[in-house]
Write an enzyme that holds these catalytic residues in place. Sequence first.
Site, PDB file in Angstrom:
ATOM      1  N   ASP A   5       0.851  -1.186   0.000  1.00  0.00           N
ATOM      2  CA  ASP A   5       0.000   0.000   0.000  1.00  0.00           C
ATOM      3  C   ASP A   5       0.891   1.241   0.000  1.00  0.00           C
ATOM      4  OD1 ASP A   5      -1.727   2.082   0.601  1.00  0.00           O
ATOM      5  OD2 ASP A   5      -2.782   1.011   2.192  1.00  0.00           O
ATOM      6  N   VAL A   6       0.847   2.007  -1.085  1.00  0.00           N
ATOM      7  CA  VAL A   6       1.708   3.183  -1.251  1.00  0.00           C
ATOM      8  C   VAL A   6       0.857   4.440  -1.123  1.00  0.00           C
ATOM      9  CG1 VAL A   6       3.358   4.364  -2.742  1.00  0.00           C
ATOM     10  CG2 VAL A   6       3.197   1.854  -2.799  1.00  0.00           C
ATOM     11  N   GLU A   7       1.002   5.132   0.006  1.00  0.00           N
ATOM     12  CA  GLU A   7       0.251   6.355   0.266  1.00  0.00           C
ATOM     13  C   GLU A   7       1.188   7.404   0.849  1.00  0.00           C
ATOM     14  OE1 GLU A   7      -3.627   5.914   2.106  1.00  0.00           O
ATOM     15  OE2 GLU A   7      -3.534   3.735   1.840  1.00  0.00           O
ATOM     16  N   THR A   8       0.685   8.615   0.989  1.00  0.00           N
ATOM     17  CA  THR A   8       1.497   9.693   1.539  1.00  0.00           C
ATOM     18  C   THR A   8       1.337   9.847   3.042  1.00  0.00           C
ATOM     19  OG1 THR A   8      -0.268  11.237   0.911  1.00  0.00           O
ATOM     20  CG2 THR A   8       1.613  11.031  -0.584  1.00  0.00           C
TER      21      THR A   8
END
Length: 213
Positions: free
Chosen positions: A105-108
């Site tokens: 999961d790639v989020e900021t």
Amino acid sequence: MNCKEPIKHDYARGIDVSRWQGDIDWARVAAAGINHAIAKMTEGGTYTDPKFVDNFQGMRAAGLKGGVYHYFRALSSTPGQQLANIQARLAEVGFRVGEDILAIDVETQGNEGASADQMADALYELVTLIRESLLDGAYPFLYTSPSIWSNSVAWRKYDFSECPLWIAHWDAAQPKVPETWSSHGKRWQWWQHSSKGQVDGIQGAVDLNWVRR
């Protein structure tokens, strides 16, 4: 289940869950027509979702095709530390390589201090470690939104296109596929199209996904 049918509805129904969904009645979820699910497993190098084991075992017992996701941290833990966390949790539930999904999961959120280069560097290292150490050379899924991927990850530095795409694009007729994949003629495999779904067996809102068969 409240969700809008896509124009081309030859997709399976999926959900993704975490501790925020509380205690889930997976038999009722399956009876409602959900046949795929991904559970939050880990985050960074030390955190495990407290509902992970219950959710993964529950979805499997109900006959759903299962998967897990790891929330990526670019700076607070190294890719090696994150790999160790993932590996330990997978062993607890008998994860089946080649059958179960493993997604990053790639989020900021939680990565506010990371530059786009740092995001890409750490992510690529983690993808490589997972391929070589856990998935027998297969690539993990990547979960991201079009805007986060384009603006917060220096994606041109590496070839991420081999990672199956789980795209988050809510309230859209069709999701936007980032150039990483579209330039290689690739499509999404999972599409998280809503964060406000209602599914029997789950109290409150849950993320809804379309899954390519």
